[in-house]
Design an enzyme around this catalytic site. Sequence first.
Site, PDB file in Angstrom:
ATOM      1  N   ASN A   9       0.862  -1.183   0.000  1.00 45.27           N
ATOM      2  CA  ASN A   9       0.000   0.000   0.000  1.00 45.27           C
ATOM      3  C   ASN A   9       0.901   1.235   0.000  1.00 45.27           C
ATOM      4  O   ASN A   9       1.505   1.565   1.008  1.00 45.27           O
ATOM      5  CB  ASN A   9      -0.883  -0.037   1.264  1.00 45.27           C
ATOM      6  CG  ASN A   9      -1.700   1.234   1.441  1.00 45.27           C
ATOM      7  OD1 ASN A   9      -1.834   2.041   0.513  1.00 45.27           O
ATOM      8  ND2 ASN A   9      -2.247   1.420   2.627  1.00 45.27           N
ATOM      9  N   LYS A  11       0.067   4.283  -0.261  1.00 38.81           N
ATOM     10  CA  LYS A  11      -0.600   5.460   0.325  1.00 38.81           C
ATOM     11  C   LYS A  11      -0.400   6.680  -0.589  1.00 38.81           C
ATOM     12  O   LYS A  11      -0.343   6.513  -1.807  1.00 38.81           O
ATOM     13  CB  LYS A  11      -0.081   5.712   1.741  1.00 38.81           C
ATOM     14  CG  LYS A  11      -0.100   4.448   2.589  1.00 38.81           C
ATOM     15  CD  LYS A  11       0.110   4.718   4.039  1.00 38.81           C
ATOM     16  CE  LYS A  11       0.210   3.399   4.788  1.00 38.81           C
ATOM     17  NZ  LYS A  11       0.219   3.542   6.207  1.00 38.81           N
ATOM     18  N   HIS A  98      -9.267   0.859   5.535  1.00 39.66           N
ATOM     19  CA  HIS A  98      -7.959   1.134   6.155  1.00 39.66           C
ATOM     20  C   HIS A  98      -8.162   2.089   7.331  1.00 39.66           C
ATOM     21  O   HIS A  98      -9.010   2.992   7.265  1.00 39.66           O
ATOM     22  CB  HIS A  98      -7.015   1.741   5.125  1.00 39.66           C
ATOM     23  CG  HIS A  98      -5.596   1.769   5.587  1.00 39.66           C
ATOM     24  ND1 HIS A  98      -5.137   2.703   6.476  1.00 39.66           N
ATOM     25  CD2 HIS A  98      -4.546   0.953   5.320  1.00 39.66           C
ATOM     26  CE1 HIS A  98      -3.860   2.470   6.731  1.00 39.66           C
ATOM     27  NE2 HIS A  98      -3.476   1.411   6.041  1.00 39.66           N
ATOM     28  N   GLU A 100      -6.596   4.573   8.280  1.00 39.30           N
ATOM     29  CA  GLU A 100      -6.450   5.996   7.935  1.00 39.30           C
ATOM     30  C   GLU A 100      -7.744   6.543   7.320  1.00 39.30           C
ATOM     31  O   GLU A 100      -8.105   7.698   7.544  1.00 39.30           O
ATOM     32  CB  GLU A 100      -5.246   6.177   6.989  1.00 39.30           C
ATOM     33  CG  GLU A 100      -3.934   5.966   7.734  1.00 39.30           C
ATOM     34  CD  GLU A 100      -2.782   5.462   6.885  1.00 39.30           C
ATOM     35  OE1 GLU A 100      -2.856   5.523   5.649  1.00 39.30           O
ATOM     36  OE2 GLU A 100      -1.790   4.991   7.479  1.00 39.30           O
ATOM     37  N   GLU A 170      -4.911  -5.168  10.967  1.00 34.69           N
ATOM     38  CA  GLU A 170      -3.902  -4.121  11.112  1.00 34.69           C
ATOM     39  C   GLU A 170      -4.129  -3.369  12.426  1.00 34.69           C
ATOM     40  O   GLU A 170      -4.936  -2.428  12.469  1.00 34.69           O
ATOM     41  CB  GLU A 170      -3.998  -3.131   9.957  1.00 34.69           C
ATOM     42  CG  GLU A 170      -3.795  -3.743   8.601  1.00 34.69           C
ATOM     43  CD  GLU A 170      -3.284  -2.724   7.594  1.00 34.69           C
ATOM     44  OE1 GLU A 170      -2.228  -2.949   7.017  1.00 34.69           O
ATOM     45  OE2 GLU A 170      -3.932  -1.684   7.416  1.00 34.69           O
ATOM     46  N   GLY A 176       2.692   2.249  10.711  1.00 32.42           N
ATOM     47  CA  GLY A 176       3.606   3.367  10.494  1.00 32.42           C
ATOM     48  C   GLY A 176       4.328   3.817  11.751  1.00 32.42           C
ATOM     49  O   GLY A 176       4.934   4.889  11.769  1.00 32.42           O
ATOM     50  N   SER A 216       3.777  -2.163  10.300  1.00 33.86           N
ATOM     51  CA  SER A 216       5.242  -2.167  10.419  1.00 33.86           C
ATOM     52  C   SER A 216       5.857  -3.537  10.113  1.00 33.86           C
ATOM     53  O   SER A 216       6.799  -3.960  10.774  1.00 33.86           O
ATOM     54  CB  SER A 216       5.675  -1.672  11.805  1.00 33.86           C
ATOM     55  OG  SER A 216       5.220  -0.340  11.993  1.00 33.86           O
TER      56      SER A 216
HETATM   57  C1  PEP Z   1      -0.612   0.038   6.202  1.00 37.19           C
HETATM   58  O1  PEP Z   1      -0.775   1.220   6.079  1.00 37.19           O
HETATM   59  O2  PEP Z   1      -1.454  -0.750   5.759  1.00 37.19           O
HETATM   60  C2  PEP Z   1       0.596  -0.415   6.886  1.00 37.19           C
HETATM   61  C3  PEP Z   1       0.637  -1.637   7.324  1.00 37.19           C
HETATM   62  O3  PEP Z   1       1.594   0.504   7.044  1.00 37.19           O
HETATM   63  P1  PEP Z   1       3.057   0.250   7.660  1.00 37.19           P
HETATM   64  O4  PEP Z   1       3.572  -1.042   7.056  1.00 37.19           O
HETATM   65  O5  PEP Z   1       3.870   1.427   7.232  1.00 37.19           O
HETATM   66  O6  PEP Z   1       2.900   0.144   9.131  1.00 37.19           O
END
Ligand code: PEP
Length: 253
Positions: A9, A11, A98, A100, A170, A176, A216
Amino acid sequence: MRQKIVAGNWKMNTTADEGQKLTSEIVNMVQDEISADVQVILAPPFTHLQSVGKLIGSSKKIALAAQNVNENESGAYTGEVSAGMLQSVGVEWVIIGHSERREYFKESGEQLAKKINAALKGGLRPIFCCGEPLEVREKEEHEGHVKQQLQDSLFHLSKEQISKVVIAYEPVWAIGTGKTASAGQAQEMHKSIRRQIAEKWGEEVAGQLRILYGGSMKPDNAKELMDQPDVDGGLIGGASLKSRDFLQIIKSA
Ligand code: PEP
């Protein structure tokens, strides 16, 4: 055996040129270095979908995803993009729910259910994200929180429809932040999600459902996470912007 999925992803990152460079690197590396049966998915920004799609070409290993879709088919929704539009440029998958989008764009469980319907109707396969914020985990209410998210946005689907969905767990506190759920924490939640799917749609559907971990995930923790029996791959944010790191994660799958 469930086929593993590694989805990147991007973003709101990369210019068109940067996106093409990143895609070319990934396409070449996957072609040269990955022989295993892994489904790789790239989710660039809307503006790059066509150029990234061209570079992916007919590669069976790599598919194209959008990061969002509007719940309506067409009409006066300035700035929005429909499932039909996405499908018309070769998109096969779409990320829905997601954290976000839930947090910054206030997408509710009810709205996400409509997005899931629109995606399926438009021929797209949803990657449905769920996960708890830190304060919920600290109160040890994470299982109930995720259960509610599944109920709100997925539980109206038929058996056939849910079979097209991939779930991404997640934990919000891991996205992040550099903090990753331990392999044990991920496995515990994935198992609980699979149990809820089994209770609703039966063991066969649950046994085939892919549940990805996101938060992450990096080359140095990907293998341990993806070795868990109920972790079927990863949804990768930051590390998907570096072709070498992303490739390492694909190799871990
Ligand atoms: C995500 O935004 O789906 C995600 C897992 O981000 P990150 O790997 O940067 O934590």
